[in-house]
Write a protein that holds these residues in place. Structure first.
Motif, mmCIF file in Angstrom:
data_model
loop_
_atom_site.group_PDB
_atom_site.id
_atom_site.type_symbol
_atom_site.label_atom_id
_atom_site.label_comp_id
_atom_site.label_asym_id
_atom_site.label_seq_id
_atom_site.Cartn_x
_atom_site.Cartn_y
_atom_site.Cartn_z
ATOM 1 N N ARG A 110 0.822 -1.206 0.000
ATOM 2 C CA ARG A 110 0.000 0.000 0.000
ATOM 3 C C ARG A 110 0.856 1.257 0.000
ATOM 4 N N ILE A 111 0.272 2.286 -0.578
ATOM 5 C CA ILE A 111 0.822 3.637 -0.497
ATOM 6 C C ILE A 111 -0.287 4.506 0.062
ATOM 7 N N THR A 112 0.015 5.241 1.110
ATOM 8 C CA THR A 112 -0.979 6.099 1.741
ATOM 9 C C THR A 112 -0.865 7.503 1.182
ATOM 10 N N VAL A 113 -2.001 8.060 0.788
ATOM 11 C CA VAL A 113 -2.047 9.417 0.251
ATOM 12 C C VAL A 113 -2.699 10.306 1.301
ATOM 13 N N ASP A 114 -1.990 11.353 1.703
ATOM 14 C CA ASP A 114 -2.543 12.276 2.695
ATOM 15 C C ASP A 114 -3.146 13.492 1.998
ATOM 16 N N GLU A 115 -3.396 14.538 2.745
ATOM 17 C CA GLU A 115 -4.066 15.712 2.174
ATOM 18 C C GLU A 115 -3.200 16.469 1.170
ATOM 19 N N GLU A 116 -1.891 16.221 1.144
ATOM 20 C CA GLU A 116 -1.010 16.871 0.174
ATOM 21 C C GLU A 116 -0.980 16.136 -1.158
ATOM 22 N N GLY A 117 -1.405 14.875 -1.178
ATOM 23 C CA GLY A 117 -1.373 14.084 -2.399
ATOM 24 C C GLY A 117 0.014 13.512 -2.651
ATOM 25 N N ILE A 118 0.127 12.806 -3.746
ATOM 26 C CA ILE A 118 1.414 12.222 -4.134
ATOM 27 C C ILE A 118 1.441 12.092 -5.652
ATOM 28 N N SER A 119 2.613 12.232 -6.222
ATOM 29 C CA SER A 119 2.726 12.121 -7.687
ATOM 30 C C SER A 119 3.220 10.726 -8.063
ATOM 31 N N ILE A 120 2.837 10.287 -9.215
ATOM 32 C CA ILE A 120 3.295 8.993 -9.726
ATOM 33 C C ILE A 120 4.801 9.040 -9.957
ATOM 34 N N ALA A 121 5.311 10.188 -10.360
ATOM 35 C CA ALA A 121 6.753 10.347 -10.584
ATOM 36 C C ALA A 121 7.537 10.112 -9.299
ATOM 37 N N LYS A 122 7.034 10.584 -8.165
ATOM 38 C CA LYS A 122 7.725 10.372 -6.888
ATOM 39 C C LYS A 122 7.698 8.909 -6.475
ATOM 40 N N ILE A 123 6.607 8.226 -6.763
ATOM 41 C CA ILE A 123 6.525 6.794 -6.454
ATOM 42 C C ILE A 123 7.592 6.040 -7.240
ATOM 43 N N ILE A 124 7.692 6.326 -8.527
ATOM 44 C CA ILE A 124 8.683 5.649 -9.376
ATOM 45 C C ILE A 124 10.099 6.015 -8.950
ATOM 46 N N GLU A 125 10.345 7.287 -8.657
ATOM 47 C CA GLU A 125 11.677 7.709 -8.232
ATOM 48 C C GLU A 125 12.096 7.013 -6.946
ATOM 49 N N ASP A 126 11.196 6.910 -5.981
ATOM 50 C CA ASP A 126 11.506 6.228 -4.723
ATOM 51 C C ASP A 126 11.858 4.762 -4.950
ATOM 52 N N GLU A 127 11.101 4.101 -5.799
ATOM 53 C CA GLU A 127 11.359 2.688 -6.062
ATOM 54 C C GLU A 127 12.679 2.484 -6.800
ATOM 55 N N ILE A 128 13.009 3.361 -7.719
ATOM 56 C CA ILE A 128 14.291 3.248 -8.436
ATOM 57 C C ILE A 128 15.447 3.468 -7.475
ATOM 58 N N LEU A 129 15.338 4.455 -6.610
ATOM 59 C CA LEU A 129 16.392 4.708 -5.639
ATOM 60 C C LEU A 129 16.586 3.525 -4.690
ATOM 61 N N SER A 130 15.525 2.787 -4.430
ATOM 62 C CA SER A 130 15.649 1.654 -3.517
ATOM 63 C C SER A 130 16.333 0.446 -4.158
ATOM 64 N N ILE A 131 16.388 0.367 -5.492
ATOM 65 C CA ILE A 131 17.020 -0.794 -6.129
ATOM 66 C C ILE A 131 18.413 -0.502 -6.686
ATOM 67 N N ILE A 132 18.850 0.751 -6.654
ATOM 68 C CA ILE A 132 20.204 1.071 -7.124
ATOM 69 C C ILE A 132 21.211 0.510 -6.124
ATOM 70 N N PRO A 133 22.224 -0.211 -6.591
ATOM 71 C CA PRO A 133 23.215 -0.785 -5.670
ATOM 72 C C PRO A 133 23.986 0.302 -4.916
ATOM 73 N N MET A 134 24.323 0.000 -3.679
ATOM 74 C CA MET A 134 25.072 0.958 -2.858
ATOM 75 C C MET A 134 26.479 1.176 -3.399
ATOM 76 N N SER A 135 27.093 0.123 -3.875
ATOM 77 C CA SER A 135 28.456 0.201 -4.378
ATOM 78 C C SER A 135 28.521 -0.540 -5.705
ATOM 79 N N ILE A 136 28.481 0.207 -6.775
ATOM 80 C CA ILE A 136 28.508 -0.412 -8.102
ATOM 81 C C ILE A 136 29.928 -0.333 -8.651
ATOM 82 N N MET A 137 30.374 -1.460 -9.243
ATOM 83 C CA MET A 137 31.713 -1.527 -9.815
ATOM 84 C C MET A 137 31.660 -2.355 -11.095
ATOM 85 N N HIS A 138 32.693 -2.208 -11.895
ATOM 86 C CA HIS A 138 32.832 -3.080 -13.054
ATOM 87 C C HIS A 138 32.981 -4.514 -12.555
#
Length: 182
Positions: A110-138
């Protein structure tokens, strides 16, 4: 619509219409992702998203996002560019902040929407940031751009030492026993 904050009522209206949207964005359009990607090349740093809104199991709006992410990230070893591609799937219900305490179902994302609302772009950005590796190397040190011969020499010597220890696993034990007898 993609970047503006939507309120629960707007999500509900769009889900009743089975709204769908396909959009291609670039990392520099997101404030936090632009700090993570290596260069500003819009060809390498793009996000292709297929977004669908429908009714969920409890008649709440349900958002389903499938995104293909392609970024150029910075190698933590050589500081060169590493190509990173990932697929992202978001499948969750959107619930109103006022009704979130009434629901007992815990197996639904679930995603909770409060009185300020939420954008779909922020949902996608949050999810992408959560899957980027902490330490990426060749994958190997030989692929690094700023590679010098000393680092190759050191890496080859380290592998030789570890293979020598693998051949003689009890060589350290004899040294310890000799120290104990003195």
């Amino acid at each position: 619509m993609f970047k503006q904050n939507l309120y629960f009522k707007e999500f509900l209206d769009l889900s009743k219409k089975n709204y769908s949207l396909q959009i291609t964005n670039h990392a520099n359009e997101y404030p936090r992702l632009s700090d993570v990607v290596m260069d500003d090349n819009v060809q390498t740093n793009k996000i292709v998203s297929d977004i669908r809104l429908s009714n969920g199991s409890s008649m709440n709006p349900k958002i389903m996002v499938t995104s293909d992410v392609s970024f150029a990230l910075e190698c933590q070893r050589c500081l060169g560019s590493v190509s990173w591609n990932e697929s992202l799937n978001i499948d969750c219900e959107i619930i109103n902040d006022e009704e979130s305490s009434f629901s007992k179902e815990t197996h639904i994302n679930r995603i909770t929407v409060d009185e300020e609302g939420i954008s779909i772009a922020k949902i996608i950005e949050d999810e992408i940031l959560s899957i980027i590796p902490m330490s990426i190397m060749h994958k190997s040190i030989e692929l690094c751009e700023n590679n010098d011969t000393l680092s190759l020499f050191l890496s080859n010597n380290e592998t030789k030492e570890t293979t020598d220890k693998k051949k003689r696993p009890f060589s350290e034990l004899s040294k310890i026993l000799k120290k104990g007898k003195k």
